[in-house]
Motif scaffolding. Structure first.
Motif, PDB file in Angstrom:
ATOM      1  N   VAL A 172       0.853  -1.204   0.000  1.00  0.00           N
ATOM      2  CA  VAL A 172       0.000   0.000   0.000  1.00  0.00           C
ATOM      3  C   VAL A 172       0.883   1.247   0.000  1.00  0.00           C
ATOM      4  N   THR A 173       1.917   1.234   0.837  1.00  0.00           N
ATOM      5  CA  THR A 173       2.809   2.408   0.910  1.00  0.00           C
ATOM      6  C   THR A 173       3.447   2.676  -0.463  1.00  0.00           C
ATOM      7  N   LYS A 174       3.806   1.585  -1.156  1.00  0.00           N
ATOM      8  CA  LYS A 174       4.453   1.730  -2.466  1.00  0.00           C
ATOM      9  C   LYS A 174       3.484   2.384  -3.465  1.00  0.00           C
ATOM     10  N   VAL A 175       2.252   1.849  -3.510  1.00  0.00           N
ATOM     11  CA  VAL A 175       1.263   2.408  -4.451  1.00  0.00           C
ATOM     12  C   VAL A 175       0.997   3.873  -4.108  1.00  0.00           C
ATOM     13  N   LEU A 176       0.867   4.122  -2.812  1.00  0.00           N
ATOM     14  CA  LEU A 176       0.586   5.481  -2.340  1.00  0.00           C
ATOM     15  C   LEU A 176       1.672   6.458  -2.789  1.00  0.00           C
ATOM     16  N   THR A 177       2.917   6.124  -2.505  1.00  0.00           N
ATOM     17  CA  THR A 177       3.997   7.074  -2.804  1.00  0.00           C
ATOM     18  C   THR A 177       4.201   7.202  -4.321  1.00  0.00           C
ATOM     19  N   GLU A 178       4.068   6.067  -5.037  1.00  0.00           N
ATOM     20  CA  GLU A 178       4.245   6.146  -6.498  1.00  0.00           C
ATOM     21  C   GLU A 178       3.135   7.001  -7.125  1.00  0.00           C
ATOM     22  N   THR A 179       1.904   6.810  -6.624  1.00  0.00           N
ATOM     23  CA  THR A 179       0.781   7.580  -7.195  1.00  0.00           C
ATOM     24  C   THR A 179       0.952   9.072  -6.908  1.00  0.00           C
ATOM     25  N   VAL A 180       1.326   9.381  -5.675  1.00  0.00           N
ATOM     26  CA  VAL A 180       1.500  10.799  -5.324  1.00  0.00           C
ATOM     27  C   VAL A 180       2.603  11.408  -6.197  1.00  0.00           C
ATOM     28  N   ARG A 181       3.706  10.680  -6.362  1.00  0.00           N
ATOM     29  CA  ARG A 181       4.793  11.197  -7.195  1.00  0.00           C
ATOM     30  C   ARG A 181       4.304  11.480  -8.627  1.00  0.00           C
ATOM     31  N   VAL A 192      -1.034  19.745  -0.253  1.00  0.00           N
ATOM     32  CA  VAL A 192      -1.327  18.317  -0.074  1.00  0.00           C
ATOM     33  C   VAL A 192      -1.768  18.145   1.369  1.00  0.00           C
ATOM     34  N   PHE A 193      -2.792  17.308   1.551  1.00  0.00           N
ATOM     35  CA  PHE A 193      -3.312  17.021   2.899  1.00  0.00           C
ATOM     36  C   PHE A 193      -3.417  15.513   3.018  1.00  0.00           C
ATOM     37  N   MET A 194      -3.140  14.991   4.207  1.00  0.00           N
ATOM     38  CA  MET A 194      -3.234  13.529   4.322  1.00  0.00           C
ATOM     39  C   MET A 194      -3.660  13.058   5.706  1.00  0.00           C
ATOM     40  N   VAL A 195      -4.503  12.018   5.707  1.00  0.00           N
ATOM     41  CA  VAL A 195      -4.842  11.262   6.913  1.00  0.00           C
ATOM     42  C   VAL A 195      -4.513   9.799   6.637  1.00  0.00           C
ATOM     43  N   GLY A 196      -3.890   9.152   7.625  1.00  0.00           N
ATOM     44  CA  GLY A 196      -3.541   7.734   7.467  1.00  0.00           C
ATOM     45  C   GLY A 196      -2.511   7.366   8.508  1.00  0.00           C
ATOM     46  N   PRO A 197      -2.015   6.134   8.489  1.00  0.00           N
ATOM     47  CA  PRO A 197      -0.996   5.747   9.454  1.00  0.00           C
ATOM     48  C   PRO A 197       0.226   6.668   9.364  1.00  0.00           C
ATOM     49  N   ALA A 198       0.839   6.921  10.532  1.00  0.00           N
ATOM     50  CA  ALA A 198       1.939   7.889  10.575  1.00  0.00           C
ATOM     51  C   ALA A 198       3.083   7.497   9.621  1.00  0.00           C
ATOM     52  N   GLY A 199       3.355   6.195   9.493  1.00  0.00           N
ATOM     53  CA  GLY A 199       4.434   5.755   8.601  1.00  0.00           C
ATOM     54  C   GLY A 199       4.141   6.138   7.160  1.00  0.00           C
ATOM     55  N   ASP A 200       2.888   5.994   6.755  1.00  0.00           N
ATOM     56  CA  ASP A 200       2.504   6.367   5.387  1.00  0.00           C
ATOM     57  C   ASP A 200       2.507   7.886   5.212  1.00  0.00           C
ATOM     58  N   GLN A 201       2.105   8.590   6.270  1.00  0.00           N
ATOM     59  CA  GLN A 201       2.129  10.056   6.173  1.00  0.00           C
ATOM     60  C   GLN A 201       3.570  10.535   5.958  1.00  0.00           C
ATOM     61  N   ARG A 202       4.494   9.912   6.705  1.00  0.00           N
ATOM     62  CA  ARG A 202       5.897  10.321   6.541  1.00  0.00           C
ATOM     63  C   ARG A 202       6.407   9.972   5.137  1.00  0.00           C
ATOM     64  N   ALA A 203       6.021   8.773   4.642  1.00  0.00           N
ATOM     65  CA  ALA A 203       6.483   8.366   3.305  1.00  0.00           C
ATOM     66  C   ALA A 203       5.960   9.337   2.241  1.00  0.00           C
ATOM     67  N   VAL A 204       4.708   9.738   2.372  1.00  0.00           N
ATOM     68  CA  VAL A 204       4.148  10.693   1.401  1.00  0.00           C
ATOM     69  C   VAL A 204       4.824  12.054   1.558  1.00  0.00           C
ATOM     70  N   PHE A 205       5.036  12.459   2.810  1.00  0.00           N
ATOM     71  CA  PHE A 205       5.695  13.747   3.060  1.00  0.00           C
ATOM     72  C   PHE A 205       7.075  13.788   2.382  1.00  0.00           C
ATOM     73  N   ASN A 206       7.801  12.662   2.450  1.00  0.00           N
ATOM     74  CA  ASN A 206       9.136  12.631   1.839  1.00  0.00           C
ATOM     75  C   ASN A 206       9.077  12.879   0.332  1.00  0.00           C
ATOM     76  N   VAL A 207       7.978  12.437  -0.294  1.00  0.00           N
ATOM     77  CA  VAL A 207       7.803  12.726  -1.727  1.00  0.00           C
ATOM     78  C   VAL A 207       7.424  14.195  -1.919  1.00  0.00           C
ATOM     79  N   VAL A 208       6.435  14.635  -1.116  1.00  0.00           N
ATOM     80  CA  VAL A 208       5.901  15.999  -1.295  1.00  0.00           C
ATOM     81  C   VAL A 208       6.992  17.050  -1.098  1.00  0.00           C
ATOM     82  N   LYS A 209       7.873  16.808  -0.127  1.00  0.00           N
ATOM     83  CA  LYS A 209       8.887  17.852   0.151  1.00  0.00           C
ATOM     84  C   LYS A 209       9.896  17.981  -0.996  1.00  0.00           C
ATOM     85  N   GLU A 210      10.064  16.911  -1.777  1.00  0.00           N
ATOM     86  CA  GLU A 210      10.932  17.035  -2.970  1.00  0.00           C
ATOM     87  C   GLU A 210      10.371  18.075  -3.937  1.00  0.00           C
ATOM     88  N   PHE A 211       9.051  18.217  -3.920  1.00  0.00           N
ATOM     89  CA  PHE A 211       8.400  19.172  -4.830  1.00  0.00           C
ATOM     90  C   PHE A 211       8.207  20.542  -4.161  1.00  0.00           C
TER      91      PHE A 211
END
Ligand SMILES: Cc1cc2nc3c(=O)[nH]c(=O)nc-3n(C[C@H](O)[C@H](O)[C@H](O)COP(=O)(O)OP(=O)(O)OC[C@H]3O[C@@H](n4cnc5c(N)ncnc54)[C@H](O)[C@@H]3O)c2cc1C
Ligand code: FES
Length: 292
Positions: A172-181, A192-211
């Motif tokens: 799920v984390t992989k699909v999430l981060t790939e889709t967001v990217r 970008v706004f997100m609700v979900g497990p903290a680990g997934d929020q951090r993974a998405v944040f790591n993508v978002v901050k690149e942008f």
């Protein structure tokens, strides 16, 4: 006492409760939550009103069956029964502004918290895309959300029965981060706004901050009283200790200390597992005619 007007299983482990709670329905704003104590000897858990009717005085809560309390609610409550306490609305409403183009993400049952906020942002004139990433049998609200936002994207991830749960969650984390990217590469978002497990929020944040795009995250540390009195929900944001229940639950993702949050979230896992196992033993005994 808060009467259950309707209860239904929306999808695997996701239960919908429509509850008479006029004092909450009258005042609740998107982003706020309630603390529910369903049983006299039960724990308090935070849940989010997903939809509500101020005139008729009801709210809808959707629970993911995670541990003992949500399992007890699913097993023991039926329409016509009552929930002992529904305290709230608590927490701060989400900021309602014209941000522009918004990507609002809900991972797993997090979509139930994303939805009321996304809907209100859309009503304010923002261009809102909601993204729901979860296991295939757990897709919910797919028939409702598209009517209230500009576009709703669902990415169901197959549950692989040959793999253990942590491996499935990594998928799920992989699909999430790939889709967001992919989405951020294709279009310019203002927030970008997100609700979900903290680990997934951090993974998405790591993508978002690149942008370099602003990101808000609703945080879910363990909450007990929900009013700033117990200290259970403390999080570190911008180097300062904050209480998610009274200072949040929404925070600037760039300011959150994700390592501390993730470590604290897993602190009680063993005890939670034990409570669940003991409850299931009693529940099975009760089903076989023994005492519950
Ligand atoms: C502001 C907020 C809003 C939430 N809204 C929803 C929602 O709408 N639907 C939904 O399914 N879940 C929601 N949650 C998560 C939900 O509160 C937990 O899934 C629930 O507490 C788990 O309880 P349990 O006994 O079934 O599981 P267990 O994991 O056994 O939990 C044991 C105890 O730990 C606490 N706890 C465990 N996990 C969490 C957590 N992630 N957050 C807060 N407390 C926790 C509970 O207070 C509970 O007493 C929300 C959490 C927060 C903080
Ligand atoms: S839940 Fe007790 S201080 Fe926030």
């Amino acid at each position: 006492m808060y009467r259950i007007l309707e209860k239904k299983e929306l999808a695997m482990r996701n239960i919908w409760y429509k509850i008479e709670a006029p004092h909450v329905a009258r005042k609740v704003q998107p982003g706020q939550f309630v603390i529910v104590r369903a049983f006299p000897n039960g724990e308090r858990i935070p849940l989010t009103p997903v939809i509500w009717n101020r005139e008729e005085g009801w709210i809808v809560l959707i629970t993911f069956i995670r541990g003992k309390t949500t399992m007890r609610m699913a097993n023991e409550l039926k329409p016509g029964d009552s929930i002992l306490n529904v305290a709230g609305p608590l927490g701060n409403p989400a900021e309602m502004e014209k941000f522009g183009k918004i990507l609002a993400i809900g991972a797993y049952t997090g979509i139930v918290e994303t939805f009321p906020i996304a809907r209100a942002w859309h009503e304010l004139g923002n261009d809102v895309t909601t993204l729901h990433v979860t296991f295939e049998p757990m897709v919910i609200l797919n028939d409702m959300i598209p009517d209230y936002v500009d576009r709703h994207i669902v990415k169901p991830v197959p549950l692989d029965p040959k793999e253990d749960f942590p491996t499935n969650m990594k998928n799920v984390t992989k699909v999430l981060t790939e889709t967001v990217r992919e989405m951020l590469e294709k279009e310019n978002y203002d927030l970008v706004f997100m609700v979900g497990p903290a680990g997934d929020q951090r993974a998405v944040f790591n993508v978002v901050k690149e942008f370099g795009i602003p990101m808000k995250a609703d945080l879910h540390p363990i909450m007990v009283d929900g009013t700033g009195m117990c200290g259970a929900c403390r999080v570190t944001v911008g180097g300062e200790v904050k209480f998610a229940c009274i200072d949040g639950p929404e925070f600037d993702a760039y300011q959150v200390d994700w390592d501390v949050l993730i470590a604290r979230t897993g602190y009680y896992t063993d005890m939670e597992r034990k409570a669940m196992e003991e409850y299931m033993k009693l529940f099975e005994q009760a089903l076989q005619g023994g005492e519950q």
